[in-house]
Motif scaffolding. Structure first.
Motif, PDB file in Angstrom:
ATOM      1  N   GLN A 151       0.827  -1.210   0.000  1.00 27.97           N
ATOM      2  CA  GLN A 151       0.000   0.000   0.000  1.00 27.97           C
ATOM      3  C   GLN A 151       0.864   1.265   0.000  1.00 27.97           C
ATOM      4  O   GLN A 151       0.568   2.233  -0.710  1.00 27.97           O
ATOM      5  CB  GLN A 151      -0.963  -0.011   1.202  1.00 27.97           C
ATOM      6  N   ASP A 152       1.958   1.229   0.778  1.00 29.11           N
ATOM      7  CA  ASP A 152       2.868   2.389   0.794  1.00 29.11           C
ATOM      8  C   ASP A 152       3.428   2.638  -0.606  1.00 29.11           C
ATOM      9  O   ASP A 152       3.592   3.792  -1.026  1.00 29.11           O
ATOM     10  CB  ASP A 152       4.050   2.139   1.740  1.00 29.11           C
ATOM     11  N   THR A 153       3.746   1.550  -1.290  1.00 29.80           N
ATOM     12  CA  THR A 153       4.300   1.683  -2.656  1.00 29.80           C
ATOM     13  C   THR A 153       3.263   2.348  -3.561  1.00 29.80           C
ATOM     14  O   THR A 153       3.586   3.233  -4.355  1.00 29.80           O
ATOM     15  CB  THR A 153       4.670   0.286  -3.214  1.00 29.80           C
ATOM     16  N   ILE A 154       2.003   1.903  -3.410  1.00 30.07           N
ATOM     17  CA  ILE A 154       0.926   2.515  -4.213  1.00 30.07           C
ATOM     18  C   ILE A 154       0.818   4.001  -3.871  1.00 30.07           C
ATOM     19  O   ILE A 154       0.792   4.856  -4.752  1.00 30.07           O
ATOM     20  CB  ILE A 154      -0.435   1.822  -3.930  1.00 30.07           C
ATOM     21  N   ASP A 155       0.770   4.287  -2.564  1.00 34.45           N
ATOM     22  CA  ASP A 155       0.537   5.673  -2.122  1.00 34.45           C
ATOM     23  C   ASP A 155       1.617   6.628  -2.627  1.00 34.45           C
ATOM     24  O   ASP A 155       1.313   7.720  -3.105  1.00 34.45           O
ATOM     25  CB  ASP A 155       0.474   5.741  -0.590  1.00 34.45           C
ATOM     26  N   THR A 156       2.892   6.229  -2.509  1.00 33.56           N
ATOM     27  CA  THR A 156       3.947   7.157  -2.944  1.00 33.56           C
ATOM     28  C   THR A 156       3.834   7.408  -4.448  1.00 33.56           C
ATOM     29  O   THR A 156       4.072   8.521  -4.909  1.00 33.56           O
ATOM     30  CB  THR A 156       5.375   6.640  -2.639  1.00 33.56           C
ATOM     31  N   ASN A 157       3.438   6.392  -5.185  1.00 35.34           N
ATOM     32  CA  ASN A 157       3.329   6.574  -6.636  1.00 35.34           C
ATOM     33  C   ASN A 157       2.109   7.404  -7.028  1.00 35.34           C
ATOM     34  O   ASN A 157       2.199   8.289  -7.875  1.00 35.34           O
ATOM     35  CB  ASN A 157       3.307   5.223  -7.351  1.00 35.34           C
ATOM     36  N   THR A 158       0.956   7.136  -6.401  1.00 35.90           N
ATOM     37  CA  THR A 158      -0.241   7.901  -6.785  1.00 35.90           C
ATOM     38  C   THR A 158      -0.099   9.371  -6.336  1.00 35.90           C
ATOM     39  O   THR A 158      -0.492  10.280  -7.059  1.00 35.90           O
ATOM     40  CB  THR A 158      -1.535   7.287  -6.191  1.00 35.90           C
ATOM     41  N   LYS A 159       0.522   9.568  -5.173  1.00 37.86           N
ATOM     42  CA  LYS A 159       0.744  10.962  -4.722  1.00 37.86           C
ATOM     43  C   LYS A 159       1.724  11.663  -5.655  1.00 37.86           C
ATOM     44  O   LYS A 159       1.641  12.876  -5.868  1.00 37.86           O
ATOM     45  CB  LYS A 159       1.270  10.964  -3.285  1.00 37.86           C
ATOM     46  N   GLY A 160       2.645  10.886  -6.189  1.00 38.71           N
ATOM     47  CA  GLY A 160       3.612  11.438  -7.151  1.00 38.71           C
ATOM     48  C   GLY A 160       2.898  12.016  -8.371  1.00 38.71           C
ATOM     49  O   GLY A 160       3.259  13.088  -8.862  1.00 38.71           O
ATOM     50  N   ILE A 161       1.864  11.328  -8.822  1.00 35.75           N
ATOM     51  CA  ILE A 161       1.118  11.831  -9.993  1.00 35.75           C
ATOM     52  C   ILE A 161       0.357  13.106  -9.609  1.00 35.75           C
ATOM     53  O   ILE A 161       0.306  14.060 -10.380  1.00 35.75           O
ATOM     54  CB  ILE A 161       0.105  10.773 -10.534  1.00 35.75           C
ATOM     55  N   GLU A 162      -0.186  13.104  -8.384  1.00 36.32           N
ATOM     56  CA  GLU A 162      -0.901  14.301  -7.919  1.00 36.32           C
ATOM     57  C   GLU A 162       0.048  15.508  -7.919  1.00 36.32           C
ATOM     58  O   GLU A 162      -0.311  16.604  -8.342  1.00 36.32           O
ATOM     59  CB  GLU A 162      -1.422  14.029  -6.499  1.00 36.32           C
ATOM     60  N   PHE A 163       1.268  15.265  -7.440  1.00 39.49           N
ATOM     61  CA  PHE A 163       2.287  16.325  -7.420  1.00 39.49           C
ATOM     62  C   PHE A 163       2.576  16.813  -8.845  1.00 39.49           C
ATOM     63  O   PHE A 163       2.633  18.018  -9.104  1.00 39.49           O
ATOM     64  CB  PHE A 163       3.569  15.785  -6.756  1.00 39.49           C
ATOM     65  N   LEU A 164       2.720  15.868  -9.768  1.00 36.28           N
ATOM     66  CA  LEU A 164       3.026  16.249 -11.158  1.00 36.28           C
ATOM     67  C   LEU A 164       1.868  17.037 -11.782  1.00 36.28           C
ATOM     68  O   LEU A 164       2.090  17.940 -12.578  1.00 36.28           O
ATOM     69  CB  LEU A 164       3.334  15.001 -11.998  1.00 36.28           C
ATOM     70  N   PHE A 165       0.630  16.683 -11.398  1.00 30.09           N
ATOM     71  CA  PHE A 165      -0.529  17.439 -11.906  1.00 30.09           C
ATOM     72  C   PHE A 165      -0.453  18.891 -11.420  1.00 30.09           C
ATOM     73  O   PHE A 165      -0.652  19.824 -12.181  1.00 30.09           O
ATOM     74  CB  PHE A 165      -1.843  16.791 -11.440  1.00 30.09           C
ATOM     75  N   LYS A 166      -0.157  19.056 -10.125  1.00 26.86           N
ATOM     76  CA  LYS A 166      -0.080  20.420  -9.575  1.00 26.86           C
ATOM     77  C   LYS A 166       1.037  21.188 -10.262  1.00 26.86           C
ATOM     78  O   LYS A 166       0.865  22.333 -10.672  1.00 26.86           O
ATOM     79  CB  LYS A 166       0.159  20.363  -8.064  1.00 26.86           C
ATOM     80  N   LYS A 167       2.181  20.526 -10.381  1.00 28.60           N
ATOM     81  CA  LYS A 167       3.357  21.172 -10.985  1.00 28.60           C
ATOM     82  C   LYS A 167       3.051  21.645 -12.403  1.00 28.60           C
ATOM     83  O   LYS A 167       3.499  22.687 -12.840  1.00 28.60           O
ATOM     84  CB  LYS A 167       4.507  20.152 -10.991  1.00 28.60           C
ATOM     85  N   ASN A 168       2.275  20.845 -13.126  1.00 29.84           N
ATOM     86  CA  ASN A 168       1.973  21.176 -14.525  1.00 29.84           C
ATOM     87  C   ASN A 168       0.638  21.906 -14.701  1.00 29.84           C
ATOM     88  O   ASN A 168       0.167  22.078 -15.822  1.00 29.84           O
ATOM     89  CB  ASN A 168       1.990  19.900 -15.372  1.00 29.84           C
ATOM     90  N   LYS A 169       0.037  22.301 -13.564  1.00 27.30           N
ATOM     91  CA  LYS A 169      -1.245  23.048 -13.576  1.00 27.30           C
ATOM     92  C   LYS A 169      -2.350  22.297 -14.326  1.00 27.30           C
ATOM     93  O   LYS A 169      -3.085  22.860 -15.137  1.00 27.30           O
ATOM     94  CB  LYS A 169      -1.046  24.446 -14.156  1.00 27.30           C
ATOM     95  N   ILE A 170      -2.428  21.007 -14.048  1.00 27.65           N
ATOM     96  CA  ILE A 170      -3.489  20.173 -14.638  1.00 27.65           C
ATOM     97  C   ILE A 170      -4.605  20.070 -13.601  1.00 27.65           C
ATOM     98  O   ILE A 170      -4.342  19.768 -12.432  1.00 27.65           O
ATOM     99  CB  ILE A 170      -2.932  18.759 -14.955  1.00 27.65           C
ATOM    100  N   ASP A 171      -5.848  20.321 -14.004  1.00 23.43           N
ATOM    101  CA  ASP A 171      -6.972  20.206 -13.062  1.00 23.43           C
ATOM    102  C   ASP A 171      -7.422  18.753 -12.969  1.00 23.43           C
ATOM    103  O   ASP A 171      -7.566  18.077 -13.986  1.00 23.43           O
ATOM    104  CB  ASP A 171      -8.165  21.053 -13.544  1.00 23.43           C
ATOM    105  N   TRP A 172      -7.648  18.300 -11.744  1.00 18.05           N
ATOM    106  CA  TRP A 172      -8.239  16.974 -11.537  1.00 18.05           C
ATOM    107  C   TRP A 172      -9.734  17.170 -11.301  1.00 18.05           C
ATOM    108  O   TRP A 172     -10.135  17.773 -10.290  1.00 18.05           O
ATOM    109  CB  TRP A 172      -7.559  16.297 -10.338  1.00 18.05           C
ATOM    110  N   LEU A 173     -10.565  16.742 -12.234  1.00 16.04           N
ATOM    111  CA  LEU A 173     -12.019  16.821 -12.074  1.00 16.04           C
ATOM    112  C   LEU A 173     -12.440  15.520 -11.415  1.00 16.04           C
ATOM    113  O   LEU A 173     -12.442  14.466 -12.045  1.00 16.04           O
ATOM    114  CB  LEU A 173     -12.698  16.992 -13.437  1.00 16.04           C
ATOM    115  N   LYS A 174     -12.742  15.573 -10.110  1.00 18.64           N
ATOM    116  CA  LYS A 174     -13.004  14.346  -9.346  1.00 18.64           C
ATOM    117  C   LYS A 174     -14.402  13.820  -9.603  1.00 18.64           C
ATOM    118  O   LYS A 174     -15.380  14.556  -9.436  1.00 18.64           O
ATOM    119  CB  LYS A 174     -12.792  14.581  -7.855  1.00 18.64           C
TER     120      LYS A 174
END
Ligand code: NAI
Length: 464
Positions: free
Chosen positions: A89-112
């Motif tokens: 689960q930790d492996t999943i979490d670090t990777n999925t949070k990594g994508i969230e970080f990249l979205f913010k960095k690239n100003k991509i909106d996440w429409l939940k």
């Protein structure tokens, strides 16, 4: 109502990579994702968690089988299942949070939320409708049922790969229906944990489409690791009962009916495009006979302004194929010349040893009537492999008989999934086997086996 250049439905490797590239190329981009975390099947319930489980159980295997040979004495570690799942689960979490970080960095909106397409140019998420010039469907795939059997999957006793990564405890026995990539990777995980694993496969060999010699060697190696195989066997029924399940199958060679019981049954008979709820029917989007979204070579669907990439369209259902399509489409939308070379898409099975392949197999070339030569080199001739008990397996380089151009390569052995990429690069550059053979490879590395196989296409390998 927000206005975007691009809205992508799905945040798996196809969708999120496409989004990042779109943003890098100056397009205002949003991604619709209904899961709690980004990354799709691959990061949440597929490639990434299974690699964590393969890594953990490989360490256990090494401790049980190879530590004492190296003078590392003492009892093999005991398995704390809850802790192993929590590491996963930790492996999943670090990777999925990594994508969230990249979205913010690239100003991509996440429409939940879960998206649908009421009309070209519009994406509905919850009660809100968002507008976009371009809509990309990257909604991925879901596990397919056993063909014609309609097995009831409860994800506890009869599971897909998703349930297999979340079992309450390590089962005593497991039947894997389907000897493809998922069945063998997850079958390996449980075999290493002590589960009695039986793989029931319809064809006469495992891993359909794989080079025949590799597939045979692979099956032998997995057998040595304790997996049992019943090949040429069509599963027709799987029924859960008290604390286990019964699998009915027919042996194709004599049509005899057989049964096998297990604590858990993993259904791994392929995946199918996931397009539920998108509203594609209403839009009149053309589908293929196999239920995929039909697209042209620039990923246009039959409706202008709507595109599709990844597992929902034809081609191998692989994360990296989806990623490449995502990047290519982003470039096309930004006015560049995006392109995917479908002849050079590697395939990797992350068992131990790994299997890595790219390009044509001997079987394909024979069927085409094309003249080819084979350079083979076994890892027994590779010093590094012998030092780490990884001498089983081989590299098979296939080159054109006349021009020496590399047509394919098939590796079963240590780090095969990484080694294969030097051949991918070589093939992208239209290299001959001799080009690889003349390239200096550091000693002692597993990669020398690649060079030796290339040498074997010419005057001969050195350590053979
Ligand atoms: P698969 O298509 O690789 O294998 C399914 C197997 O099930 C085939 O060998 C087929 O002959 C067998 N089968 C079908 N019906 C059967 C029946 N009634 N009885 C017995 N056997 C039967 O599908 P899999 O392993 O479920 O993987 C799905 C997708 O996910 C694949 O496209 C795969 O490439 C991808 N994947 C890739 C991974 C990787 O790249 N390492 C890891 C996991 C999945």
């Amino acid at each position: 109502m927000a206005q975007y250049d691009v809205i992508i439905i799905g945040s798996g490797p196809g969708g999120y990579v496409c989004a990042i590239r779109c943003a890098q190329l100056g397009l205002k981009t949003a991604v619709v994702e209904g899961r709690e975390t980004l990354g799709g099947t691959c990061l949440n319930v597929g490639c990434i968690p299974s690699k964590a489980m393969l890594h953990a159980t490989h360490q256990l295997h090494e401790a049980e089988h190879n530590f004492a040979k190296m003078g590392l004495m003492g009892n093999a570690p005991a398995v704390d299942w809850k802790q192993m799942l929590s590491y996963k689960q930790d492996t999943i979490d670090t990777n999925t949070k990594g994508i969230e970080f990249l979205f913010k960095k690239n100003k991509i909106d996440w429409l939940k939320g879960w998206g649908s397409i009421p009309a070209a140019g519009q994406v509905k998420v919850g009660d809100e409708v968002h507008e976009a010039k371009h809509i990309i469907v990257a909604s991925g795939s879901e596990a397919a049922n056993v063909p014609g059997a309609e097995v009831e999957i409860d994800e506890k006793i009869i599971v897909t790969s998703t349930g297999a990564l979340e079992l309450d405890s390590i089962p005593g026995s497991m039947v894997v229906v389907g000897g493809g990539v998922i069945g063998l990777e997850l079958g390996s995980v449980y075999a290493r944990l002590g589960t009695k694993v039986t793989v029931v496969e319809y064809l006469d060999q495992i891993t359909p489409g794989q080079d025949g010699e590799v597939a045979k060697t692979f099956q032998k190696m997995l057998k040595k690791q304790g997996l049992k195989f019943v090949t040429g066997a069509a599963v027709s029924k799987v029924v859960a009962g008290d604390g286990g399940a019964v699998v009915d199958y027919t042996l194709r060679r004599d049509d005899s009916a057989k049964q096998i019981e297990a604590d858990v049954v993993l259904v791994a008979t392929g995946r199918k495009p996931y397009v539920t709820g998108l509203g594609l029917d209403g839009l009149g989007i053309e589908m293929t006979k196999r239920g995929q979204i039909a697209v042209d070579h620039r990923y246009n669907t039959s409706v202008k302004g709507i595109y599709a990439i990844g597992d929902v369209i034809e081609g191998p259902m692989l994360a990296h194929k989806a990623e490449d399509e995502g990047m290519a489409l982003a470039e096309i939308l930004a006015g560049q010349a995006g392109h995917v070379n479908y002849d050079v898409i590697p395939g990797v099975i992350y068992t131990h040893p790994e299997v890595g392949s790219v390009g044509a197999t001997e079987e394909q070339l024979k069927a085409e009537g094309r003249a080819y030569k084979v350079g083979k080199f076994t890892f027994m001739g590779n010093a590094r492999a012998k030092a780490v008990f990884a001498g089983d397996g081989f590299v098979k380089m296939i080159a054109d008989a006349e021009t020496d151009r590399i047509l394919g390569c098939h590796v079963i052995g240590p780090m095969a999934g990484d080694l294969i990429h030097e051949v991918c690069v070589a093939m992208e550059f239209g290299a001959a086997a001799e080009d690889l053979a003349r390239t200096c490879h550091a000693h002692p590395t597993f990669s020398e086996a690649m060079r030796e196989a290339a040498l074997a296409c010419g005057d001969g390998a050195i350590h053979a």
